[in-house]
Motif scaffolding. Structure first.
Motif, PDB file in Angstrom:
ATOM      1  N   GLY A 107     -42.958  -0.810 -58.999  1.00 22.05           N
ATOM      2  CA  GLY A 107     -41.716  -1.561 -59.133  1.00 22.05           C
ATOM      3  C   GLY A 107     -41.193  -1.978 -57.779  1.00 22.05           C
ATOM      4  O   GLY A 107     -41.750  -1.630 -56.741  1.00 22.05           O
ATOM      5  N   SER A 108     -40.120  -2.708 -57.790  1.00 25.49           N
ATOM      6  CA  SER A 108     -39.521  -3.183 -56.559  1.00 25.49           C
ATOM      7  C   SER A 108     -38.022  -2.892 -56.583  1.00 25.49           C
ATOM      8  O   SER A 108     -37.344  -3.220 -57.560  1.00 25.49           O
ATOM      9  CB  SER A 108     -39.746  -4.683 -56.418  1.00 25.49           C
ATOM     10  N   PRO A 109     -37.482  -2.280 -55.519  1.00 24.13           N
ATOM     11  CA  PRO A 109     -36.040  -2.024 -55.493  1.00 24.13           C
ATOM     12  C   PRO A 109     -35.266  -3.325 -55.295  1.00 24.13           C
ATOM     13  O   PRO A 109     -35.743  -4.256 -54.646  1.00 24.13           O
ATOM     14  CB  PRO A 109     -35.866  -1.093 -54.295  1.00 24.13           C
ATOM     15  N   ASP A 110     -34.076  -3.390 -55.855  1.00 23.19           N
ATOM     16  CA  ASP A 110     -33.252  -4.588 -55.759  1.00 23.19           C
ATOM     17  C   ASP A 110     -31.881  -4.211 -55.183  1.00 23.19           C
ATOM     18  O   ASP A 110     -30.962  -3.850 -55.908  1.00 23.19           O
ATOM     19  CB  ASP A 110     -33.090  -5.239 -57.126  1.00 23.19           C
ATOM     20  N   VAL A 111     -31.779  -4.298 -53.867  1.00 24.27           N
ATOM     21  CA  VAL A 111     -30.557  -3.923 -53.159  1.00 24.27           C
ATOM     22  C   VAL A 111     -29.407  -4.841 -53.553  1.00 24.27           C
ATOM     23  O   VAL A 111     -28.267  -4.391 -53.722  1.00 24.27           O
ATOM     24  CB  VAL A 111     -30.789  -3.965 -51.634  1.00 24.27           C
TER      25      VAL A 111
ATOM     26  N   SER B 190     -35.437 -10.743 -47.242  1.00 25.70           N
ATOM     27  CA  SER B 190     -36.299 -10.582 -46.075  1.00 25.70           C
ATOM     28  C   SER B 190     -37.105  -9.287 -46.078  1.00 25.70           C
ATOM     29  O   SER B 190     -38.228  -9.271 -45.583  1.00 25.70           O
ATOM     30  CB  SER B 190     -35.475 -10.668 -44.795  1.00 25.70           C
ATOM     31  N   ILE B 191     -36.580  -8.216 -46.631  1.00 26.12           N
ATOM     32  CA  ILE B 191     -37.270  -6.926 -46.542  1.00 26.12           C
ATOM     33  C   ILE B 191     -37.759  -6.436 -47.901  1.00 26.12           C
ATOM     34  O   ILE B 191     -38.938  -6.177 -48.100  1.00 26.12           O
ATOM     35  CB  ILE B 191     -36.350  -5.864 -45.893  1.00 26.12           C
ATOM     36  N   PHE B 192     -36.844  -6.299 -48.854  1.00 21.61           N
ATOM     37  CA  PHE B 192     -37.169  -5.614 -50.095  1.00 21.61           C
ATOM     38  C   PHE B 192     -37.942  -6.441 -51.112  1.00 21.61           C
ATOM     39  O   PHE B 192     -38.490  -5.884 -52.058  1.00 21.61           O
ATOM     40  CB  PHE B 192     -35.892  -5.069 -50.753  1.00 21.61           C
ATOM     41  N   SER B 193     -38.004  -7.748 -50.955  1.00 20.99           N
ATOM     42  CA  SER B 193     -38.750  -8.551 -51.933  1.00 20.99           C
ATOM     43  C   SER B 193     -40.255  -8.319 -51.828  1.00 20.99           C
ATOM     44  O   SER B 193     -40.983  -8.509 -52.796  1.00 20.99           O
ATOM     45  CB  SER B 193     -38.430 -10.035 -51.755  1.00 20.99           C
ATOM     46  N   GLY B 194     -40.720  -7.880 -50.675  1.00 22.24           N
ATOM     47  CA  GLY B 194     -42.148  -7.637 -50.504  1.00 22.24           C
ATOM     48  C   GLY B 194     -42.562  -6.193 -50.704  1.00 22.24           C
ATOM     49  O   GLY B 194     -43.741  -5.869 -50.622  1.00 22.24           O
ATOM     50  N   ILE B 195     -41.601  -5.315 -50.960  1.00 16.31           N
ATOM     51  CA  ILE B 195     -41.912  -3.898 -51.120  1.00 16.31           C
ATOM     52  C   ILE B 195     -42.191  -3.601 -52.581  1.00 16.31           C
ATOM     53  O   ILE B 195     -41.424  -3.973 -53.462  1.00 16.31           O
ATOM     54  CB  ILE B 195     -40.740  -3.027 -50.625  1.00 16.31           C
ATOM     55  N   GLY B 196     -43.292  -2.922 -52.816  1.00 17.11           N
ATOM     56  CA  GLY B 196     -43.617  -2.466 -54.156  1.00 17.11           C
ATOM     57  C   GLY B 196     -43.895  -0.975 -54.127  1.00 17.11           C
ATOM     58  O   GLY B 196     -44.857  -0.537 -53.508  1.00 17.11           O
ATOM     59  N   LEU B 197     -43.043  -0.199 -54.746  1.00 16.11           N
ATOM     60  CA  LEU B 197     -43.205   1.247 -54.798  1.00 16.11           C
ATOM     61  C   LEU B 197     -43.361   1.678 -56.250  1.00 16.11           C
ATOM     62  O   LEU B 197     -42.582   1.260 -57.103  1.00 16.11           O
ATOM     63  CB  LEU B 197     -41.992   1.956 -54.191  1.00 16.11           C
TER      64      LEU B 197
ATOM     65  N   ALA C  42     -27.985  -9.724 -49.816  1.00 25.73           N
ATOM     66  CA  ALA C  42     -28.869 -10.825 -50.209  1.00 25.73           C
ATOM     67  C   ALA C  42     -29.913 -11.099 -49.134  1.00 25.73           C
ATOM     68  O   ALA C  42     -31.097 -11.292 -49.437  1.00 25.73           O
ATOM     69  CB  ALA C  42     -28.041 -12.086 -50.483  1.00 25.73           C
ATOM     70  N   ILE C  43     -29.501 -11.098 -47.881  1.00 22.12           N
ATOM     71  CA  ILE C  43     -30.442 -11.342 -46.791  1.00 22.12           C
ATOM     72  C   ILE C  43     -31.454 -10.206 -46.687  1.00 22.12           C
ATOM     73  O   ILE C  43     -32.654 -10.438 -46.514  1.00 22.12           O
ATOM     74  CB  ILE C  43     -29.687 -11.543 -45.458  1.00 22.12           C
ATOM     75  N   VAL C  44     -30.994  -8.965 -46.796  1.00 27.07           N
ATOM     76  CA  VAL C  44     -31.908  -7.818 -46.742  1.00 27.07           C
ATOM     77  C   VAL C  44     -32.873  -7.842 -47.932  1.00 27.07           C
ATOM     78  O   VAL C  44     -34.061  -7.549 -47.776  1.00 27.07           O
ATOM     79  CB  VAL C  44     -31.101  -6.497 -46.690  1.00 27.07           C
ATOM     80  N   GLN C  45     -32.372  -8.227 -49.099  1.00 29.42           N
ATOM     81  CA  GLN C  45     -33.237  -8.292 -50.277  1.00 29.42           C
ATOM     82  C   GLN C  45     -34.339  -9.334 -50.097  1.00 29.42           C
ATOM     83  O   GLN C  45     -35.496  -9.072 -50.377  1.00 29.42           O
ATOM     84  CB  GLN C  45     -32.408  -8.622 -51.525  1.00 29.42           C
TER      85      GLN C  45
ATOM     86  N   PHE D 172     -39.602   0.369 -65.571  1.00 31.41           N
ATOM     87  CA  PHE D 172     -39.132   1.744 -65.376  1.00 31.41           C
ATOM     88  C   PHE D 172     -39.165   2.186 -63.914  1.00 31.41           C
ATOM     89  O   PHE D 172     -38.227   2.839 -63.462  1.00 31.41           O
ATOM     90  CB  PHE D 172     -39.897   2.700 -66.285  1.00 31.41           C
ATOM     91  N   PRO D 173     -40.208   1.817 -63.146  1.00 32.63           N
ATOM     92  CA  PRO D 173     -40.118   2.125 -61.710  1.00 32.63           C
ATOM     93  C   PRO D 173     -38.979   1.381 -61.010  1.00 32.63           C
ATOM     94  O   PRO D 173     -38.326   1.934 -60.119  1.00 32.63           O
ATOM     95  CB  PRO D 173     -41.475   1.690 -61.152  1.00 32.63           C
ATOM     96  N   ALA D 174     -38.695   0.146 -61.424  1.00 35.94           N
ATOM     97  CA  ALA D 174     -37.582  -0.602 -60.824  1.00 35.94           C
ATOM     98  C   ALA D 174     -36.254   0.062 -61.151  1.00 35.94           C
ATOM     99  O   ALA D 174     -35.371   0.169 -60.283  1.00 35.94           O
ATOM    100  CB  ALA D 174     -37.592  -2.050 -61.311  1.00 35.94           C
ATOM    101  N   ILE D 175     -36.098   0.515 -62.390  1.00 34.46           N
ATOM    102  CA  ILE D 175     -34.869   1.217 -62.759  1.00 34.46           C
ATOM    103  C   ILE D 175     -34.731   2.491 -61.941  1.00 34.46           C
ATOM    104  O   ILE D 175     -33.656   2.798 -61.417  1.00 34.46           O
ATOM    105  CB  ILE D 175     -34.839   1.514 -64.271  1.00 34.46           C
ATOM    106  N   LEU D 176     -35.815   3.228 -61.798  1.00 38.36           N
ATOM    107  CA  LEU D 176     -35.782   4.471 -61.027  1.00 38.36           C
ATOM    108  C   LEU D 176     -35.421   4.214 -59.562  1.00 38.36           C
ATOM    109  O   LEU D 176     -34.568   4.901 -58.991  1.00 38.36           O
ATOM    110  CB  LEU D 176     -37.130   5.187 -61.126  1.00 38.36           C
ATOM    111  N   LEU D 177     -36.043   3.219 -58.951  1.00 32.23           N
ATOM    112  CA  LEU D 177     -35.752   2.892 -57.552  1.00 32.23           C
ATOM    113  C   LEU D 177     -34.312   2.421 -57.376  1.00 32.23           C
ATOM    114  O   LEU D 177     -33.643   2.784 -56.394  1.00 32.23           O
ATOM    115  CB  LEU D 177     -36.723   1.837 -57.040  1.00 32.23           C
ATOM    116  N   ASN D 178     -33.809   1.621 -58.318  1.00 34.72           N
ATOM    117  CA  ASN D 178     -32.423   1.163 -58.232  1.00 34.72           C
ATOM    118  C   ASN D 178     -31.439   2.315 -58.430  1.00 34.72           C
ATOM    119  O   ASN D 178     -30.378   2.342 -57.808  1.00 34.72           O
ATOM    120  CB  ASN D 178     -32.158   0.053 -59.235  1.00 34.72           C
ATOM    121  N   LEU D 179     -31.804   3.271 -59.281  1.00 36.47           N
ATOM    122  CA  LEU D 179     -30.939   4.440 -59.467  1.00 36.47           C
ATOM    123  C   LEU D 179     -30.886   5.296 -58.199  1.00 36.47           C
ATOM    124  O   LEU D 179     -29.847   5.870 -57.879  1.00 36.47           O
ATOM    125  CB  LEU D 179     -31.403   5.268 -60.653  1.00 36.47           C
TER     126      LEU D 179
END
Length: 179
Positions: free
Chosen positions: A35-39, A25-32, A20-23, A141-148
């Motif tokens: 989409g955005s990965p959700d750790v 502080s770090i991953f909420s601002g990343i867009g690849l 939750a902290i990593v999500q 679809f990019p979010a699903i791909l990044l989460n996979l």
């Protein structure tokens, strides 16, 4: 509660708090790739698969509360969604073979899509702006791909940290017929 079970709960709690902290502080601002990965979501799904529905729901609520308080957003939105997802993915893990190769990947793909739809629905119900085109058409679809992609290392980490078998339910002994 046995010591081993208490240790498993403590390990999963630490994993989810760190996710939750990593999500936030770090991953909420990343867009690849749009989409955005959700750790946090991936970690919650992995924990729920191993620990079951009740533990998945409790973990989802606690992790969602951490995210809601850290973001200073609408309190309870993330908690509600992660509670529901933790419960249903935990049920999926209890009723099917969680050790099958496809189980975490199917769970992550479905949980990511349901989380996006649930977020949009809650924003709509609260009267807040909900960019449906951006979330569903451009980012899903990019979010699903990044989460996979995140599934493999996080699943391995959770599998090592948490026992591979949840607390077993008492099973009935074989019945012997008399006579």
């Amino acid at each position: 509660m046995s010591t081993a079970r208490a240790l498993d709960v403590a390990k999963s709690t630490v994993l989810l708090f760190a996710a939750a902290i990593v999500q936030v502080s770090i991953f909420s601002g990343i867009g690849l790739l749009g989409g955005s990965p959700d750790v946090l979501l991936v970690t919650l799904v992995c924990v729920a698969l191993f620990r079951g529905s009740i533990n998945g729901a409790l973990a989802g609520f606690a992790a969602g509360l951490v995210v809601d308080t850290a973001n200073l957003g609408t309190l309870g939105m993330t908690s509600l969604l992660l509670t529901l997802l933790g419960y249903w993915i935990g049920r999926y893990g209890e009723t099917t073979g969680r050790d099958r190769l496809h189980a975490p990947f199917v769970s992550i793909a479905i949980a990511t899509a349901l989380y996006a739809l649930g977020t949009l629905a809650l924003h709509f119900l609260l009267g807040e702006p909900a960019p449906a085109k951006r979330v569903l058409v451009e980012g899903l679809f990019p979010a699903i791909l990044l989460n996979l992609v995140l599934t493999v290392p996080i699943y391995a980490l959770v599998r090592r940290a948490v026992r591979s078998e949840p607390a077993r339910l008492e099973r009935a002994q074989d019945v012997r017929l008399l006579g």
